[in-house]
Design a protein around this motif. Structure first.
Motif, PDB file in Angstrom:
ATOM      1  N   VAL A  52       0.886  -1.042   0.158  1.00 30.39           N
ATOM      2  CA  VAL A  52      -0.020  -0.014  -0.033  1.00 30.39           C
ATOM      3  C   VAL A  52       0.796   1.334  -0.055  1.00 30.39           C
ATOM      4  N   PHE A  53       0.323   2.397  -0.609  1.00 26.37           N
ATOM      5  CA  PHE A  53       0.680   3.572  -0.608  1.00 26.37           C
ATOM      6  C   PHE A  53      -0.216   4.518   0.374  1.00 26.37           C
ATOM      7  N   VAL A  54       0.037   5.120   1.534  1.00 25.49           N
ATOM      8  CA  VAL A  54      -0.909   5.510   2.437  1.00 25.49           C
ATOM      9  C   VAL A  54      -0.403   7.079   2.325  1.00 25.49           C
ATOM     10  N   LYS A  55      -1.450   8.077   2.468  1.00 29.88           N
ATOM     11  CA  LYS A  55      -1.587   9.470   2.522  1.00 29.88           C
ATOM     12  C   LYS A  55      -2.273   9.989   3.603  1.00 29.88           C
ATOM     13  N   LYS A  56      -1.554  10.799   4.312  1.00 29.50           N
ATOM     14  CA  LYS A  56      -2.497  11.505   5.411  1.00 29.50           C
ATOM     15  C   LYS A  56      -2.385  13.204   5.309  1.00 29.50           C
ATOM     16  N   LEU A  57      -3.426  13.623   4.686  1.00 28.40           N
ATOM     17  CA  LEU A  57      -3.493  15.301   4.275  1.00 28.40           C
ATOM     18  C   LEU A  57      -3.121  16.034   5.452  1.00 28.40           C
ATOM     19  N   GLU A  58      -2.326  16.939   5.557  1.00 27.93           N
ATOM     20  CA  GLU A  58      -2.159  17.976   6.180  1.00 27.93           C
ATOM     21  C   GLU A  58      -3.171  19.168   5.972  1.00 27.93           C
ATOM     22  N   ALA A  63     -10.934  21.078   5.503  1.00 25.73           N
ATOM     23  CA  ALA A  63     -10.192  21.355   3.818  1.00 25.73           C
ATOM     24  C   ALA A  63     -10.011  19.868   3.475  1.00 25.73           C
ATOM     25  N   SER A  64      -8.971  18.999   4.358  1.00 24.30           N
ATOM     26  CA  SER A  64      -8.790  17.956   4.321  1.00 24.30           C
ATOM     27  C   SER A  64      -9.838  16.965   3.897  1.00 24.30           C
ATOM     28  N   ALA A  65     -10.986  17.091   4.637  1.00 22.26           N
ATOM     29  CA  ALA A  65     -12.246  16.342   4.392  1.00 22.26           C
ATOM     30  C   ALA A  65     -12.486  16.334   2.731  1.00 22.26           C
ATOM     31  N   ALA A  66     -12.648  17.598   2.455  1.00 31.44           N
ATOM     32  CA  ALA A  66     -12.937  18.127   1.154  1.00 31.44           C
ATOM     33  C   ALA A  66     -12.050  17.348   0.109  1.00 31.44           C
ATOM     34  N   ARG A  67     -10.923  17.491   0.027  1.00 31.04           N
ATOM     35  CA  ARG A  67      -9.971  17.047  -0.753  1.00 31.04           C
ATOM     36  C   ARG A  67      -9.853  15.375  -0.919  1.00 31.04           C
ATOM     37  N   VAL A  68     -10.187  14.816   0.394  1.00 32.58           N
ATOM     38  CA  VAL A  68     -10.631  13.440   0.293  1.00 32.58           C
ATOM     39  C   VAL A  68     -11.586  13.033  -0.510  1.00 32.58           C
ATOM     40  N   ARG A  69     -12.668  13.969  -0.520  1.00 34.93           N
ATOM     41  CA  ARG A  69     -14.107  13.571  -1.188  1.00 34.93           C
ATOM     42  C   ARG A  69     -13.801  13.737  -2.690  1.00 34.93           C
ATOM     43  N   ASP A  95     -10.792   7.921   4.505  1.00 30.40           N
ATOM     44  CA  ASP A  95     -11.695   8.313   5.728  1.00 30.40           C
ATOM     45  C   ASP A  95     -11.217   9.849   5.530  1.00 30.40           C
ATOM     46  N   PRO A  96     -12.598  10.728   5.079  1.00 29.65           N
ATOM     47  CA  PRO A  96     -12.516  11.906   4.873  1.00 29.65           C
ATOM     48  C   PRO A  96     -12.338  12.731   6.466  1.00 29.65           C
ATOM     49  N   GLU A  97     -12.817  12.101   7.149  1.00 30.91           N
ATOM     50  CA  GLU A  97     -12.830  12.943   8.497  1.00 30.91           C
ATOM     51  C   GLU A  97     -11.267  12.847   9.190  1.00 30.91           C
ATOM     52  N   LYS A  98     -10.823  11.961   9.014  1.00 27.52           N
ATOM     53  CA  LYS A  98      -9.400  11.746   9.564  1.00 27.52           C
ATOM     54  C   LYS A  98      -8.399  12.497   8.171  1.00 27.52           C
TER      55      LYS A  98
END
Length: 362
Positions: A52-58, A63-69, A95-98
């Motif tokens: 896997v490649f995992v990304k956690k948005l800063e 704003a991060s939740a919107a970008r995940v969506r 996970d948009p919330e995280k």
């Protein structure tokens, strides 16, 4: 976890999502390593064997939740259109919330940026990159949002007038100098406003909206497009200008590299000669990219090349701002490169042939 890297202990949301979706756990896995980038990125193999490649948005959680969506919107459209040849790493969980995204890892992949640094980005591969962007822009666009408020993108008309207090306080002296130069350049301001006006009138496509050479992964000859956090309905010229601008910016840096080795700074005439040579050398790759796009997608937009050229010009100005963040003052080279960008913005119809964004094949 590889020695010297940040552990996943402080980002329990990553392992929680992996375990909850049945992908396994990365905790304690010896091949996990952290990758550089503006977000937190890891690659590794879970205890169930998933690579896997995992990304956690800063950034701000909303704003991060919107970008995940936006990534989820792209994934839905891509998987629904079974006829497309567009390739992108499979989205396994989100996970948009995280602000967490998990993708299937593309093994033995290198970015187009890495290939161009090593002088391995051939015209054939540049053509494939253009074809990939054409395939993206041919995806169904009807269900995509085109509200500009989803995620403000530079350039903006507001920042041409003044920068907010928070940005002023966070900016370096060189950044403030760059903003001052742009805000006091009436011709440049008019050109940027004209570009934004033309962008608003352009036919919308399924657009990446943050496209550079880093977003292309090449593995075993196959091109994969990544990083769809800004995905939306947008002007195709923004994507195309981002890639051509990145090609040009890197070529100009390489062309000027020889003079940076000397003890004395180069004269203005010598610097301009070097930069002109950089444009000449990268022109075949730009033309190949452009031809790959047009052979894949007939937009019917006779103003496209002009808007692409203007966005190339903005890209060089954007690179001036990016470099200024860590500089005490604006140096001669980035200012000279920004001057080329200014010319492309002010006279895109004349400058597009210089770049090779023409109708005729070479």
């Amino acid at each position: 976890m590889t020695e010297g890297t940040t552990t996943l202990d402080e980002t329990a949301a990553v392992d929680d999502l992996l375990i909850h979706t049945g992908l396994g756990s990365l905790a304690g896995q010896t091949d996990v390593r952290k990758l550089p980038g503006r977000n937190q990125n890891w690659i590794g193999t879970t205890d169930t064997g998933k690579r896997v490649f995992v990304k956690k948005l800063e950034g701000h959680p909303q704003a991060s939740a919107a970008r995940v969506r936006q990534c989820l919107a792209f994934d839905r459209i891509l998987r629904k259109d079974t006829s497309t040849a567009l390739r992108s790493p499979q989205l396994l969980a989100a996970d948009p919330e995280k602000g967490v995204l998990v993708f299937a890892r593309v093994d033995d992949a290198r970015t187009a940026a890495e290939l161009i640094r090593e002088e391995q980005l051939t015209s054939e591969l540049a053509y494939s990159l253009g074809r990939t962007v054409g395939l993206l822009h041919d995806l169904p666009v009807a269900e995509l949002p085109h509200d500009e408020e989803i995620s403000p993108l530079l350039p903006t008309e507001e920042l041409l007038e003044a920068i907010p207090a928070a940005l002023f306080e966070a900016s370096s002296a060189a950044e403030l100098q760059a903003w001052s130069l742009m805000q006091n350049d009436a011709e440049l301001g008019d050109a940027l406003r004209r570009l934004l006006s033309h962008e608003r009138l352009a036919d919308r496509v399924a657009a990446h909206c943050d496209l550079r050479l880093d977003q292309f992964l090449i593995s075993d000859g196959t091109v994969h497009l990544t990083d769809f956090e800004e995905f939306r309905a947008g002007d195709p010229a923004r994507d195309l200008g981002g890639v051509v601008g990145d090609l040009l910016h890197r070529a100009l840096l390489d062309a000027a590299a020889g003079d940076r080795q000397g003890e004395e700074p180069p004269s203005r005439d010598r610097m301009l000669a070097r930069l002109t040579e950089g444009i000449r050398k990268v022109r075949p790759q730009i033309m190949a990219f452009w031809n790959g796009y047009r052979d894949t997608r007939d937009s019917g937009d006779d103003q496209l090349a002009e808007r692409v050229t203007a966005f190339v010009g903005w890209h060089l100005l954007d690179r001036l701002l990016a470099g200024a963040r860590t500089a005490p003052r604006l140096a001669a080279l980035p200012r000279a490169m920004a001057g080329i960008g200014r010319k492309a913005l002010l006279t895109p119809a004349a400058f597009q042939s210089t770049l090779g964004l023409t109708e005729a094949r070479a």
